[in-house]
Scaffold this motif. Structure first.
Motif, PDB file in Angstrom:
ATOM      1  N   GLU A 380      86.059 -26.978 -26.419  1.00  0.00           N
ATOM      2  CA  GLU A 380      84.911 -27.876 -26.577  1.00  0.00           C
ATOM      3  C   GLU A 380      85.252 -29.251 -26.024  1.00  0.00           C
ATOM      4  N   ILE A 381      84.312 -29.828 -25.280  1.00  0.00           N
ATOM      5  CA  ILE A 381      84.513 -31.144 -24.679  1.00  0.00           C
ATOM      6  C   ILE A 381      83.302 -32.009 -25.000  1.00  0.00           C
ATOM      7  N   ARG A 382      83.518 -33.205 -25.514  1.00  0.00           N
ATOM      8  CA  ARG A 382      82.429 -34.131 -25.801  1.00  0.00           C
ATOM      9  C   ARG A 382      82.139 -34.991 -24.573  1.00  0.00           C
ATOM     10  N   LEU A 383      80.863 -35.158 -24.251  1.00  0.00           N
ATOM     11  CA  LEU A 383      80.437 -36.036 -23.172  1.00  0.00           C
ATOM     12  C   LEU A 383      79.301 -36.922 -23.667  1.00  0.00           C
ATOM     13  N   PRO A 384      79.274 -38.185 -23.252  1.00  0.00           N
ATOM     14  CA  PRO A 384      78.191 -39.067 -23.708  1.00  0.00           C
ATOM     15  C   PRO A 384      76.829 -38.663 -23.158  1.00  0.00           C
ATOM     16  N   ALA A 385      76.816 -38.061 -21.951  1.00  0.00           N
ATOM     17  CA  ALA A 385      75.547 -37.652 -21.334  1.00  0.00           C
ATOM     18  C   ALA A 385      75.830 -36.717 -20.169  1.00  0.00           C
ATOM     19  N   VAL A 386      74.834 -35.918 -19.825  1.00  0.00           N
ATOM     20  CA  VAL A 386      74.881 -35.120 -18.600  1.00  0.00           C
ATOM     21  C   VAL A 386      73.562 -35.340 -17.859  1.00  0.00           C
ATOM     22  N   ARG A 387      73.623 -35.320 -16.533  1.00  0.00           N
ATOM     23  CA  ARG A 387      72.444 -35.470 -15.688  1.00  0.00           C
ATOM     24  C   ARG A 387      72.545 -34.456 -14.553  1.00  0.00           C
ATOM     25  N   PRO A 388      71.427 -33.831 -14.147  1.00  0.00           N
ATOM     26  CA  PRO A 388      71.481 -32.842 -13.063  1.00  0.00           C
ATOM     27  C   PRO A 388      72.085 -33.378 -11.773  1.00  0.00           C
ATOM     28  N   ALA A 389      71.932 -34.679 -11.525  1.00  0.00           N
ATOM     29  CA  ALA A 389      72.424 -35.256 -10.279  1.00  0.00           C
ATOM     30  C   ALA A 389      73.933 -35.471 -10.271  1.00  0.00           C
ATOM     31  N   GLU A 390      74.579 -35.394 -11.427  1.00  0.00           N
ATOM     32  CA  GLU A 390      75.996 -35.726 -11.518  1.00  0.00           C
ATOM     33  C   GLU A 390      76.818 -34.478 -11.840  1.00  0.00           C
ATOM     34  N   MET A 391      77.731 -34.152 -10.945  1.00  0.00           N
ATOM     35  CA  MET A 391      78.573 -32.973 -11.114  1.00  0.00           C
ATOM     36  C   MET A 391      79.484 -33.137 -12.328  1.00  0.00           C
ATOM     37  N   ILE A 392      79.592 -32.078 -13.098  1.00  0.00           N
ATOM     38  CA  ILE A 392      80.522 -32.034 -14.232  1.00  0.00           C
ATOM     39  C   ILE A 392      81.800 -31.364 -13.739  1.00  0.00           C
ATOM     40  N   ARG A 393      82.920 -32.030 -13.882  1.00  0.00           N
ATOM     41  CA  ARG A 393      84.211 -31.487 -13.442  1.00  0.00           C
ATOM     42  C   ARG A 393      85.097 -31.301 -14.663  1.00  0.00           C
ATOM     43  N   ILE A 394      85.578 -30.087 -14.857  1.00  0.00           N
ATOM     44  CA  ILE A 394      86.416 -29.772 -16.013  1.00  0.00           C
ATOM     45  C   ILE A 394      87.600 -28.924 -15.548  1.00  0.00           C
ATOM     46  N   LYS A 395      88.770 -29.245 -16.054  1.00  0.00           N
ATOM     47  CA  LYS A 395      89.960 -28.459 -15.739  1.00  0.00           C
ATOM     48  C   LYS A 395      90.278 -27.531 -16.902  1.00  0.00           C
ATOM     49  N   LEU A 396      90.380 -26.239 -16.602  1.00  0.00           N
ATOM     50  CA  LEU A 396      90.763 -25.244 -17.600  1.00  0.00           C
ATOM     51  C   LEU A 396      92.212 -24.829 -17.346  1.00  0.00           C
ATOM     52  N   LYS A 397      92.993 -24.816 -18.387  1.00  0.00           N
ATOM     53  CA  LYS A 397      94.394 -24.432 -18.252  1.00  0.00           C
ATOM     54  C   LYS A 397      94.528 -22.910 -18.172  1.00  0.00           C
ATOM     55  N   LYS A 398      95.617 -22.498 -17.565  1.00  0.00           N
ATOM     56  CA  LYS A 398      95.882 -21.069 -17.363  1.00  0.00           C
ATOM     57  C   LYS A 398      95.829 -20.297 -18.676  1.00  0.00           C
ATOM     58  N   ASP A 399      96.477 -20.839 -19.725  1.00  0.00           N
ATOM     59  CA  ASP A 399      96.512 -20.102 -20.990  1.00  0.00           C
ATOM     60  C   ASP A 399      95.137 -20.041 -21.640  1.00  0.00           C
ATOM     61  N   GLU A 400      94.279 -21.026 -21.384  1.00  0.00           N
ATOM     62  CA  GLU A 400      92.916 -20.966 -21.901  1.00  0.00           C
ATOM     63  C   GLU A 400      92.133 -19.847 -21.225  1.00  0.00           C
ATOM     64  N   ILE A 401      92.262 -19.762 -19.899  1.00  0.00           N
ATOM     65  CA  ILE A 401      91.555 -18.719 -19.150  1.00  0.00           C
ATOM     66  C   ILE A 401      91.989 -17.335 -19.607  1.00  0.00           C
ATOM     67  N   MET A 402      93.284 -17.183 -19.889  1.00  0.00           N
ATOM     68  CA  MET A 402      93.826 -15.881 -20.274  1.00  0.00           C
ATOM     69  C   MET A 402      93.340 -15.406 -21.643  1.00  0.00           C
ATOM     70  N   ARG A 403      92.733 -16.301 -22.424  1.00  0.00           N
ATOM     71  CA  ARG A 403      92.218 -15.891 -23.729  1.00  0.00           C
ATOM     72  C   ARG A 403      91.021 -14.952 -23.607  1.00  0.00           C
ATOM     73  N   SER A 404      90.336 -15.021 -22.470  1.00  0.00           N
ATOM     74  CA  SER A 404      89.145 -14.189 -22.280  1.00  0.00           C
ATOM     75  C   SER A 404      89.501 -12.922 -21.513  1.00  0.00           C
ATOM     76  N   ASP A 405      88.807 -11.839 -21.832  1.00  0.00           N
ATOM     77  CA  ASP A 405      89.051 -10.572 -21.152  1.00  0.00           C
ATOM     78  C   ASP A 405      88.236 -10.407 -19.882  1.00  0.00           C
ATOM     79  N   ASP A 406      86.946 -10.809 -19.920  1.00  0.00           N
ATOM     80  CA  ASP A 406      86.103 -10.505 -18.769  1.00  0.00           C
ATOM     81  C   ASP A 406      85.192 -11.627 -18.311  1.00  0.00           C
ATOM     82  N   LYS A 407      84.890 -12.606 -19.163  1.00  0.00           N
ATOM     83  CA  LYS A 407      83.984 -13.663 -18.743  1.00  0.00           C
ATOM     84  C   LYS A 407      84.288 -14.958 -19.479  1.00  0.00           C
ATOM     85  N   ILE A 408      83.848 -16.065 -18.874  1.00  0.00           N
ATOM     86  CA  ILE A 408      83.966 -17.377 -19.508  1.00  0.00           C
ATOM     87  C   ILE A 408      82.604 -18.054 -19.377  1.00  0.00           C
ATOM     88  N   THR A 409      81.929 -18.224 -20.495  1.00  0.00           N
ATOM     89  CA  THR A 409      80.598 -18.811 -20.517  1.00  0.00           C
ATOM     90  C   THR A 409      80.688 -20.308 -20.743  1.00  0.00           C
TER      91      THR A 409
END
Length: 416
Positions: A380-409
């Motif tokens: 979970e990541i807190r953000l003050p705001a999101v807007r369609p015009a502004e790209m959201i950039r997030i870094k996921l760590k390898k061990d976080e990705i490995m927690r999922s078997d088939d998808k990451i929503t």
């Protein structure tokens, strides 16, 4: 079979230059092909600041950023062709692609195990947004008008209406104002601006330029030259509302309706395309559905910051390096990235779990005080705001990705 070059980079803008530079620094032999007469891409016509804040840690103009990249490129003595066009691509084998390039010196046929596609984007024009009426002189895209003013020194007009509030349109509103033109209005069909908030403030509010939201230009009038436009409020389905029509007199209409990835070669080879981005489906190495062909920059997904474009160029070069040295990418069980609530697009489309991965996403609608939530990996990541015009950039760590078997929503939710 090893080709004539380790990697062929298509496009000499920021993404292509960053990819070629990184490839050379990794010990590969790149060849860069650019269809314009000079390298540097769109930043060469951008005399305004706002470039390289994250990548170079300085606020640069577009031209300053382009020449910093070109200086690094030339110091590495990377081979390149300008005024050159890739006209054909044959997939001979997993590790060999045959490419035909038409250059000013003749036709070049070469083989390579990897290709980095960084051909950028094209502007949407008036035929994309269904404006009816006359077709007189005085109708330009935002990029055309920028080239005319900042490269050719030509003033396109004096009484201006801008259709669309994308970043280039906002920047050109300010540019016209600085040159003494009267910018009558910026017309936006959406209920919110299409560009970065900083550009809305610095380019419109600071120059008292009117912005009309939930409004469309429905018709252009003029004989030899644009004379006026008809505008109308639109409903929630973007249909003109009867009785809200009014005319604005002008001599120039600037179409700033956004960009689309320029991918005709990829489409002709049946590379899988994501309808949400308009670009190719890629994994976290930025490899497309065709092995050994990578995509980056605006030909992959439309970015609002050149810093993201440069980062993607380097990621594609790293992917090509791994592909060459391993004779293909390392085997992995790829997890799909899935668009959840209030997510319009997400790139990459597949994550291997072999490494940390950067994902880029856009919201469907603006929201304040939100949490970006990945339920399968409990991130979970807190953000003050999101807007369609502004790209959201997030870094996921390898061990976080490995927690999922088939998808990451990915979901964008109100923080309660």
């Amino acid at each position: 079979m090893q080709g004539d070059y380790d990697v062929l980079v298509i496009g000499g803008g920021p993404a292509g230059l960053a990819a070629a530079i990184k490839a050379k620094e990794l010990g590969l032999t790149p060849l860069l092909v650019e269809n314009r007469e000079i390298l540097g891409g769109i930043p060469l016509q951008c005399i305004h600041p706002g470039f390289g804040v994250h990548y170079f840690k300085e606020d640069l103009t577009g031209t300053e950023l382009a020449y910093r990249l070109l200086d690094r490129f030339e110091r590495l003595n990377i081979e390149y062709y300008t005024s050159a066009h890739m006209v054909d691509l044959d997939f001979i084998s997993y590790l060999e692609k045959k490419v035909t390039v038409v250059t000013a010196k003749g036709v070049l046929e070469t083989t390579t195990p990897t290709i980095i596609y960084a051909a950028g984007a094209r502007e949407r024009h008036m035929f994309d947004i269904w404006i009816t009426g006359d077709r007189p002189a005085g109708i330009y895209t935002a990029g055309e008008s920028q080239t005319m003013m900042d490269i050719e020194g030509i003033m396109p007009g004096r009484e201006i209406v801008i259709v669309g509030s994308g970043d280039v349109g906002l920047i050109m509103a300010r540019r016209f104002a600085l040159e003494g033109a009267n910018v009558k209005a910026v017309i936006e069909v959406m209920p919110y601006p299409g560009g970065l908030l900083r550009n809305v403030v610095q380019c419109l509010y600071d120059y008292d330029i009117p912005l009309y939201l939930s409004t469309a230009v429905t018709r252009i009038y003029g004989k030899k030259r644009v004379e006026k436009v008809l505008i109308s409020k639109v409903d929630e389905k973007y249909r003109p509302v009867s009785g809200t029509e009014r005319e604005i007199k002008c001599d120039t209409v600037i179409i700033a309706a956004g960009l689309r990835p320029y991918i005709p070669i990829l489409e002709s080879k049946n590379v899988i395309i994501d309808p949400a981005t308009g670009g190719p489906v890629v994994n976290d190495y930025l490899e497309t559905s065709m092995p050994g062909i990578f995509a980056c920059g605006n030909s992959m997904v439309i970015n609002d910051l050149v810093d993201h474009v440069l980062e993607q160029g380097e990621q594609a070069a790293e992917g090509a390096y791994i592909f060459i040295n391993n004779k293909g990418l390392p085997s992995a069980k790829f997890r799909r990235t899935v668009k959840g609530e209030n997510v319009r697009l997400i790139v990459p489309h597949y994550l291997s779990g072999n490494k940390d991965s950067v994902i880029y996403a856009r919201a469907v609608k603006p929201m304040r005080d939100v949490k970006v939530f990945f339920p399968e990996i409990e991130r979970e990541i807190r953000l003050p705001a999101v807007r369609p015009a502004e790209m959201i950039r997030i870094k996921l760590k390898k061990d976080e990705i490995m927690r999922s078997d088939d998808k990451i929503t990915m979901e964008i939710l109100s923080h309660d």
